[in-house]
Every structure is written in C-alpha cells, then in structure tokens.
Design a protein around this motif. Structure first.
Motif, PDB file in Angstrom:
ATOM      1  N   UNK A 219      29.088  32.486 -31.420  1.00  0.00           N
ATOM      2  CA  UNK A 219      28.939  32.099 -32.820  1.00  0.00           C
ATOM      3  C   UNK A 219      30.082  32.692 -33.640  1.00  0.00           C
ATOM      4  N   UNK A 220      30.848  31.838 -34.331  1.00  0.00           N
ATOM      5  CA  UNK A 220      31.979  32.257 -35.183  1.00  0.00           C
ATOM      6  C   UNK A 220      31.769  31.649 -36.568  1.00  0.00           C
ATOM      7  N   UNK A 221      31.905  32.473 -37.627  1.00  0.00           N
ATOM      8  CA  UNK A 221      31.716  31.992 -38.988  1.00  0.00           C
ATOM      9  C   UNK A 221      32.618  32.777 -39.930  1.00  0.00           C
ATOM     10  N   UNK A 222      32.992  32.135 -41.038  1.00  0.00           N
ATOM     11  CA  UNK A 222      33.781  32.761 -42.103  1.00  0.00           C
ATOM     12  C   UNK A 222      33.212  32.298 -43.435  1.00  0.00           C
ATOM     13  N   UNK A 260      43.296  33.795 -26.043  1.00  0.00           N
ATOM     14  CA  UNK A 260      43.327  34.024 -27.486  1.00  0.00           C
ATOM     15  C   UNK A 260      43.443  32.689 -28.206  1.00  0.00           C
ATOM     16  N   UNK A 261      42.570  32.447 -29.193  1.00  0.00           N
ATOM     17  CA  UNK A 261      42.544  31.188 -29.933  1.00  0.00           C
ATOM     18  C   UNK A 261      42.778  31.470 -31.418  1.00  0.00           C
ATOM     19  N   UNK A 262      43.508  30.546 -32.080  1.00  0.00           N
ATOM     20  CA  UNK A 262      43.788  30.630 -33.513  1.00  0.00           C
ATOM     21  C   UNK A 262      43.092  29.448 -34.188  1.00  0.00           C
ATOM     22  N   UNK A 263      42.286  29.731 -35.234  1.00  0.00           N
ATOM     23  CA  UNK A 263      41.560  28.717 -35.989  1.00  0.00           C
ATOM     24  C   UNK A 263      41.984  28.797 -37.456  1.00  0.00           C
ATOM     25  N   UNK A 264      41.782  27.696 -38.186  1.00  0.00           N
ATOM     26  CA  UNK A 264      42.002  27.710 -39.625  1.00  0.00           C
ATOM     27  C   UNK A 264      40.672  27.923 -40.336  1.00  0.00           C
ATOM     28  N   UNK A 265      40.693  27.894 -41.672  1.00  0.00           N
ATOM     29  CA  UNK A 265      39.472  28.184 -42.430  1.00  0.00           C
ATOM     30  C   UNK A 265      38.468  27.037 -42.415  1.00  0.00           C
ATOM     31  N   UNK A 266      38.801  25.916 -41.759  1.00  0.00           N
ATOM     32  CA  UNK A 266      37.855  24.818 -41.591  1.00  0.00           C
ATOM     33  C   UNK A 266      37.242  24.793 -40.196  1.00  0.00           C
ATOM     34  N   UNK A 267      37.605  25.766 -39.353  1.00  0.00           N
ATOM     35  CA  UNK A 267      37.082  25.822 -37.999  1.00  0.00           C
ATOM     36  C   UNK A 267      37.822  24.952 -37.006  1.00  0.00           C
ATOM     37  N   UNK A 268      39.025  24.469 -37.345  1.00  0.00           N
ATOM     38  CA  UNK A 268      39.809  23.619 -36.449  1.00  0.00           C
ATOM     39  C   UNK A 268      40.715  24.512 -35.616  1.00  0.00           C
ATOM     40  N   UNK A 269      40.712  24.290 -34.311  1.00  0.00           N
ATOM     41  CA  UNK A 269      41.549  25.099 -33.416  1.00  0.00           C
ATOM     42  C   UNK A 269      43.008  24.656 -33.545  1.00  0.00           C
TER      43      UNK A 269
END
Length: 611
Positions: A219-222, A260-269
């Motif tokens: 679970x990942x959330x911002x 290692x994964x990089x996401x933006x503030x919309x949850x898009x990889x």
C-alpha cells in the motif's frame, strides 16, 4: 476691381491690453487681501524703472577695441567652504528625531548569524589579495547585522510544555494536549487505522506540507496532511521497504522488493531502476540531488536524479545494510553495521571517511541533528548514546533502556525521539545546539502497534509515527522551527513558484565530489599538499623555478622587438639557466659521492663509469 487684402488682415485681433489679468485662486492658508485704490484702478501696466545707480558702470575704453585677456582686478583668494557638522535630523514638521541613526543591534544576536572565525588571522599575502579578503569580511559582517535586524520580523516563537507545580511532563498524554491547544493545532493530531497493509514507513516533504507512507504489503499513498486531501493511493502488489520524497512533492521514490521505482504525485510510474535492487533503506540529499540507497548485498549506491545516472556504487564490505541516515549539515551518509561500528561515506571516496566504534553489539538505529554536531545511536546492548561529531567522535552521554531503541529521529530544535516496541519516548535539551538530556523523558506515548518508522514534520510541532497498526500524528510542543524561509521551503507555494524554485535549485546544485566531513575546508588553501607538491617539483627539476623572477628582454629598435624574437631570447636565457643549474646539481652530487667514499680505498678500473 477686386483689391488684394492687406497682409495680416485675417489675423484675429489681439486682446486689449487694458483687460485685467486673471486673478489667482486663493489658497486656504493665504489671507484675503483687499485691493487698494491704486491697484484697483484700471490702466496700462507701468514699466519698472531700473535702478542704474546700484549697478557699477563699465569704463569705456576708446583707445583699444580688443578685450584684454588678463584681468586687471586683483585676485582675491576664495575662502574655503566650511563643512557644517551634521546636526540632528529633523522631519518635515520640524520636530527633532530623538533616536537618530540606525537602531543598535545586540552583539549576541549578531554573533548568532556571523560566519567569520575572527580567531584566525589573515595570511600574509599581497596587498591586492589582502584587500579583497578584508572587503569580503566587511561584507559578511554587514550581512550578519542585516540578518540580526530582520530577526525582528520573525513574529512566531517556539512552543513549550510545562507542568504545574513540578508535574512531570512525561505523564501528560496526547488527549490532554489536544484539549489545551487551539482547534487548528488539535486537527494535526490524528490516527489512521490501516492494519490490513501494515507495518508502515513514512516520510514528510521538505516543506512539511505533504506526507507519504508505504506498507509492507504494497500500500502506497501520498496526501496533504494539513487539509487531509489525498493526492494518490495505489497498491504496487509487492513489498514496500522504504519510501522517500525527492526534491519536491511531485516525485516519489519507493524501494520495492526487487527494484527501485519512481512515481509522480498522481501514482503513475515514471521509472524503474533495475541497477538498484534489493534495497532496504533510502535517503535523499536535496542540495546535491542525490538519492542514496542501501541494499541487502552490502552496496551503497548514489543516484543523481537530475540526470538519471549512478554517480557511485560503493561496497561497504559489512554484510546486509539496513541502518542508514544522512548528516544534513555536510551530506555525509552514515551506515550502522552488525559489528557495532558506524561508518561515514562520501561518493568521492571508495573507503569510509571515518569509522566509529559505538556499541558492543550490532547497531540498530542512527540519527543526526540538523546542526550536524551530535549523533544518536542505539544498539543490541540496550544502550542509547550521544556522540560529538566535531572531529572528536567521543560519547557525550549514555543511557541504558529497558528495550533497545529500534528507531531514532531528531527534530529541528534538537528533540530526540526513540521508538521502543510500541512506546515512543522523547527527550529534550537546553536548546537547538545542545545535546538532549537523557535523564528524564520530555514526552511518552503508547501506540497500538510496534514502531517501524519515525520522523518529525518540518516547521510543525508534529511527530509522525508509522507502526503495524497504521499512522499516528503526535503533538510535540517546541519540536520545530516556528519560522520558515519562503524562498527555500515555502509550505504555501503555488505550482508556478515550485517550478521556479526547481530551476533555481538545479542551477545551484552542489557537485557530489564536494561532500566531505568539514565543508568549511573547501574555501581554505591546503598548505600541506601545496608544500608537498613544491617539494616533489624541486626534486624532479633539481632547482626551484620560483626563486628567481623570469627574464624579461628589453625592447630593441629597427624591428628587432617582434614577438618571435622576444620569445627566442627568453627561451635562450631559460636554457642557459637550466644548464647552469643542472651543472651545479651534478657537481654537488659528485662532491657527496667523494665524501661518502672510504678514506684510503684503492682505485678501480670501473670508477670511470661511476657518475
């Protein structure tokens, strides 16, 4: 017969001279005057008679028509103008200012912002360099005075918590604090019940406005935790070991089970970096744009997020790395190992900058305060220690805990939080630069699950705790800085301001090669290395080329001072001087060899080959 009109006949007639002039309007401060009989009578304006008696008449020279250039008047020396002493300043109303000049600034406040070490004297150098150094010092002093004056504009003051009649503040629970504070501060205390996907790791952005957390079950959330507005929420269907914001809240780094994964503030990889695999901990250096990763394989990797390249991959040779933190003062990464040592790393060196033996058992947690002077460590021996990082690396205080602290965190004002099982203890010190006192805890709070992550929120008196039951936001009075720099970390900035700040931050990016233990040494001259290079140069050439100034040929006439001829003459003199010095060095070597020969030795036929 038509007659030609006279010239000027079509011109409109002039106004009568006898017509009176327009009367000026009377102002409210002028007195009303009644015109006299002489002034009121109409008539043509009378010409004023010039007073010719007062003006001296020039004597007429009938003999010569040319004017003489030499004045016949006697030269009277001019009196020098006397400079008036500046008296007290007066306002427009004429009142005298009782506090003339700038307001005095206390010396203690100026020393707080002063960056110059006046104990060190200026080096003996040329007049021009010395004047430049003195001008730089004067500019630094002026800046420190201006910063001390602007401190009056900082209206906010840090909070504090005091008990009544000697009451222990550790016995005050969060419910009592929430009831005592205002509504806006009480809304900052909340609990997120997320037992389904725990335990959780969390991270605050640099502005302190946004919160990101990731659970062990994917679970990942911002979210904007002040307004409780959710930015993104996803499930990566993989174990999440750590999570970090990058230079802004628009990018998010997640250490998943494999890569290692990089996401933006919309949850898009956005990126999947496969060279960084099996990561356990993440740290981001904001001024260097470096993402440091520690892995199970024992490698410390530095990733430059501005260009997307790996700057350095260092093998710590200490097994699994699961304890890591950064020093916010100099950007040095500190790793805790199972043999009880803490190593300090820089991407410019393949070996650790220093190693500190902290505990008899393995190191469980490491934290460094915002000033970079104190480090807190906890180990398997149930010891909590405070170390001095200003070159001595000696322990200042120690305390034995009933349970070893698994997680440590420093606040902006020097408070130390330790997570021990399901209990969080907080210790406070005398101030920002002083180490926390471990004798008695400042606050204590019991959670609904075991602690797995701690971090103080910047510019807010809030401690975020990630545990097996979810996320808890605690109120800790006096933990954060009450005032923020709007040009550096502005929690109320707009999207346009954030984009402009990113451009400026990239232009001011610090190279990774400049990370060292003492960043002040970057502006100083390395005298030891300079002397060593000079010595090696002297041994290589056989003479010191700086002892004698270079030859400057005199200019000649008749076209013999061309550039080619000057260079040829310089080269010729240099070659002659070089031959003389080499000849002298050879003679000195032969004399040393002759002195080294034993007295009375028989000559040999092979002596001719000895040089």
């Amino acid at each position: 017969m038509e007659t030609v009109p006279k010239p000027g006949s079509r011109v409109p007639p002039k106004k009568d001279k006898l017509q009176g002039k327009k009367k000026k309007p009377r102002r409210y401060w002028e007195e009303e005057t009644t015109p006299t009989a002489a002034e009121a009578s109409p008539g043509p304006p009378r010409k004023r008679k010039r007073n010719r008696e007062l003006r001296p008449q020039k004597p007429k020279n009938t003999h010569s028509t040319k004017k003489s250039r030499i004045s016949k008047k006697p030269q009277v020396p001019k009196k020098p103008r006397e400079r008036r002493s500046p008296g007290p300043q007066r306002s427009l109303s004429g009142a005298q200012d009782p506090f003339a000049g700038p307001a005095p600034v206390p010396v203690e406040v100026v020393q707080k912002f002063c960056r110059i070490d006046k104990s060190k004297k200026l080096p003996r150098s040329e007049t021009k360099i010395r004047s430049q150094l003195e001008a730089a010092e004067a500019q630094e002093e002026e800046i420190s005075v201006k910063a001390a004056r602007s401190e009056l504009l900082l209206a906010e003051e840090p909070g504090f918590l005091e008990g009544e009649d000697g009451e222990d503040t550790a016995k005050i629970c969060q419910a009592d604090i929430v009831e005592a504070v205002d509504i806006a501060s009480a809304a900052k205390h909340f609990d997120l019940n997320l037992r389904q996907f725990g335990p959780y790791r969390l991270n605050y952005s640099r502005t302190g406005r946004h919160l990101a957390f990731g659970g062990r079950r994917g679970h990942v959330a911002a979210l904007d935790w002040v307004t409780k507005k959710l930015m993104c929420e996803i499930n990566v269907m993989e174990a999440v070991r750590d999570i970090r914001f990058l230079h802004s809240e628009a990018l998010l780094a997640v250490a998943q089970n494999c890569w290692l994964h990089i996401y933006d503030n919309q949850g898009i990889e956005l990126h999947c970096i496969r060279r960084c695999d099996r990561i356990t901990r993440l740290e981001f250096l904001p001024f260097h744009f470096l993402l440091a990763t520690a892995s199970e394989t024992g490698f410390l990797t530095y990733l430059d997020v501005s260009v997307g390249k790996i700057v350095a991959a260092l093998n710590a040779r200490a097994g699994r790395l699961d304890v890591m933190t950064q020093n916010p003062y100099n950007g040095v990464i500190q790793l805790g190992h199972s043999n009880g040592t803490v190593s300090l790393w820089s991407p410019a060196m393949k070996e650790p900058l220093a190693k500190i033996l902290c505990h008899r058992g393995g190191v469980r947690a490491v934290a460094v305060d915002s000033t970079g002077t104190h480090m807190a460590t906890s180990g398997l021996d149930h010891q909590l220690k405070i170390f001095d990082l200003r070159g001595t690396f000696q322990p200042l205080s120690a305390r034995t805990l009933p349970q070893g602290a698994g997680h440590l965190a420093f606040s902006q004002r020097g408070l130390l939080a330790a997570g021990m099982g399901d209990v969080v203890n907080i210790w406070a010190g005398q101030g920002k630069a002083s180490p926390p006192s471990l004798e008695q805890p400042y606050l204590t709070h019991r959670l609904s699950g075991h602690v797995h992550g701690l971090q103080f929120c910047p510019f807010e008196d809030v401690l975020g705790v990630g545990h097996s039951g979810g996320i808890t936001s605690m109120l800790v009075p006096g933990a954060a800085e009450p005032n923020f720099d709007g040009l550096e970390s502005n929690p109320y900035r707009s999207r346009k301001q954030r984009q402009e700040w990113e451009v400026k931050a990239l232009l001011e990016k610090v190279p990774a090669e400049l990370i060292c233990l003492d960043p002040r040494a970057l502006a100083e001259v390395d005298v030891i290395s300079l002397e060593q290079e000079k010595k090696e140069r002297l041994e290589r050439l056989g003479y010191d080329p700086d002892t004698k100034p270079p030859f400057q040929p005199k200019p000649k006439r008749k076209g013999r001072s061309s550039t080619a001829s000057l260079v040829k003459r310089k080269r010729k003199v240099m070659d002659e001087e070089h031959r003389d010095r080499v000849r002298q060095s050879l003679e000195q070597q032969l004399q040393k060899q002759e002195k080294a020969k034993p007295v009375g030795a028989r000559p040999s036929a092979l002596d001719r080959f000895v040089r």
